[in-house]
Scaffold this active site. Structure first.
Site, PDB file in Angstrom:
ATOM      1  N   CYS B  85       0.875  -1.182   0.000  1.00 48.29           N
ATOM      2  CA  CYS B  85       0.000   0.000   0.000  1.00 48.29           C
ATOM      3  C   CYS B  85       0.899   1.214   0.000  1.00 48.29           C
ATOM      4  O   CYS B  85       1.691   1.409   0.937  1.00 48.29           O
ATOM      5  CB  CYS B  85      -0.902   0.016   1.236  1.00 48.29           C
ATOM      6  SG  CYS B  85      -1.840   1.566   1.411  1.00 48.29           S
ATOM      7  N   CYS B 200      -0.296   3.415  -6.676  1.00 49.26           N
ATOM      8  CA  CYS B 200      -1.304   2.972  -5.728  1.00 49.26           C
ATOM      9  C   CYS B 200      -1.586   1.534  -6.143  1.00 49.26           C
ATOM     10  O   CYS B 200      -1.750   1.256  -7.339  1.00 49.26           O
ATOM     11  CB  CYS B 200      -2.570   3.828  -5.857  1.00 49.26           C
ATOM     12  SG  CYS B 200      -3.981   3.141  -4.963  1.00 49.26           S
TER      13      CYS B 200
END
Lengths: 243, 243
Positions: B85, B200
């Site tokens: 992440c 992302c």
């Protein structure tokens, strides 16, 4: 707020089947944002001794290793354990013995129940499973309890099934194991199986419903992985405790 | 026998990105059988507070939660930690502070290195990232250290990127977020970006190399997930300890 159980996964048997289970668990969980998902703890441990060899007595038993994994997951916070590997369910008693009152959801029970839901009134199924799973009789006994006969492939076809499963584990492409499994599944259906059980979590990686057609009839393929995913979500979300 | 490090994964941000990371880690690990794979411990915890809100100061900081996850993974046996992440890397210092000498492999560093390998001599890249990742400047600083300029989309395009990322998290199909991201990536390339960074871990779920073509030129898309997978395997397998 309803408390949802933290799911612990005894994984790595094989690693790709565990990744497939986790991806399907995420995909099938009703959610609109990250925070709606279940907490999932995975011990993807590929060093668990070979299950078929342990069942046959020709290798170390994986039971103590699985019991340690189960205790470790509970220590991390798991409140419900699952194991996306059919063969390893031969050692289910050792796992349950290691975790006290923490529930362990059986992949075998989930698959038998999913079969009854998918094919109401089914009397005979065919098994695509490892030698170890067949020898441990986990499915033969599970289906017999529901008065369903479980057919195993003949010896030559069973060797083909084992080769296909190890082809998948080796990651050498899908086409060859798929066509081998389709052929064996077709012969099980011709012998009277009304559904074919993908009773090894490597099998649904290459074989799906719609792949097996005999005499113009599509034979349902019951995925043990999908069955466990559905049961896991239901059990983790429906816990009656509140916090 | 060379000791291979047990990989701990701070996951669940989002869950699908974690499942994607694990599947790719398994697929990319050189192996001929289950026992050749790495042991991977995953804490897929979707209850980590929202990263963008924490960075902006409008919500609880996820730092203490991430530090607890990291300590739990180390207690379970993890010898190398990763976190698929990008936004959460704004809290990398709190994670490192919680785990002493256990190495934490930065997704940001892995992605910057992968960009330099894929596009030698690159001077300018475009970022597809959350508001939080941009605000925390993790990529701006990481690329500046390599003398690369990192372009962010303009305000309207950045809103489009955030909508696309949350569309992916909601699991509402791939077509809409893909076309939105392709359009923004095209404008970043037109503004001079020689590569587009999928900064992302939801972005590589819908956008791949080959999707972005500007004036007949294919613009490389660098997947932060793929970059972390490659670095994780290399680091876990190349440990110099032996046992």
């Amino acid at each position: 707020v309803r408390h949802r159980l933290c799911v612990g996964v005894l994984g790595g048997m094989g690693p790709e089947a565990t990744a497939d289970f986790y991806a399907k668990l995420v995909a099938e969980t009703p959610s609109a944002r990250d925070q709606d998902h279940l907490r999932v703890l995975i011990d993807g441990d590929p060093s668990v001794p070979d299950r078929s060899a342990g069942i046959e007595g020709s290798g170390e038993s994986p039971g103590p290793h699985l019991a340690r994994m189960a205790r470790g997951l509970v220590a991390m916070g798991a409140e419900l354990l699952v194991m996306p590997c059919n063969s390893a369910h031969a050692f289910e008693a050792e796992i349950r013995g290691a975790i006290g009152a923490v529930p362990f959801l059986s992949l075998i029970d989930a698959t038998v129940a999913a079969t009854l839901e998918a094919v109401p009134g089914v009397r005979r199924v065919g098994l695509l499973a490892t030698d170890g799973t067949l020898r441990a009789r986990v499915y033969a006994d599970g289906f017999a309890a529901a008065e369903i006969e479980a057919l195993a492939p003949d010896a030559a076809d069973q060797r083909t099934v084992m080769e296909a499963i190890y082809d998948v584990k080796r990651g050498r492409g899908r086409a060859r194991p798929r066509s081998a499994l389709v052929a064996v599944a077709g012969r099980l259906a011709a012998a009277g199986a009304e559904a074919v059980i993908a009773a090894c979590t490597e099998v649904p990686l290459v074989l799906a419903s719609g792949d097996v057609v005999v005499d113009g009839r599509t034979v349902p393929v019951i995925s043990s992985t999908d069955a466990l995913v559905a049961r896991t979500i239901a059990a983790a979300m429906s816990d009656s405790d509140t916090d």
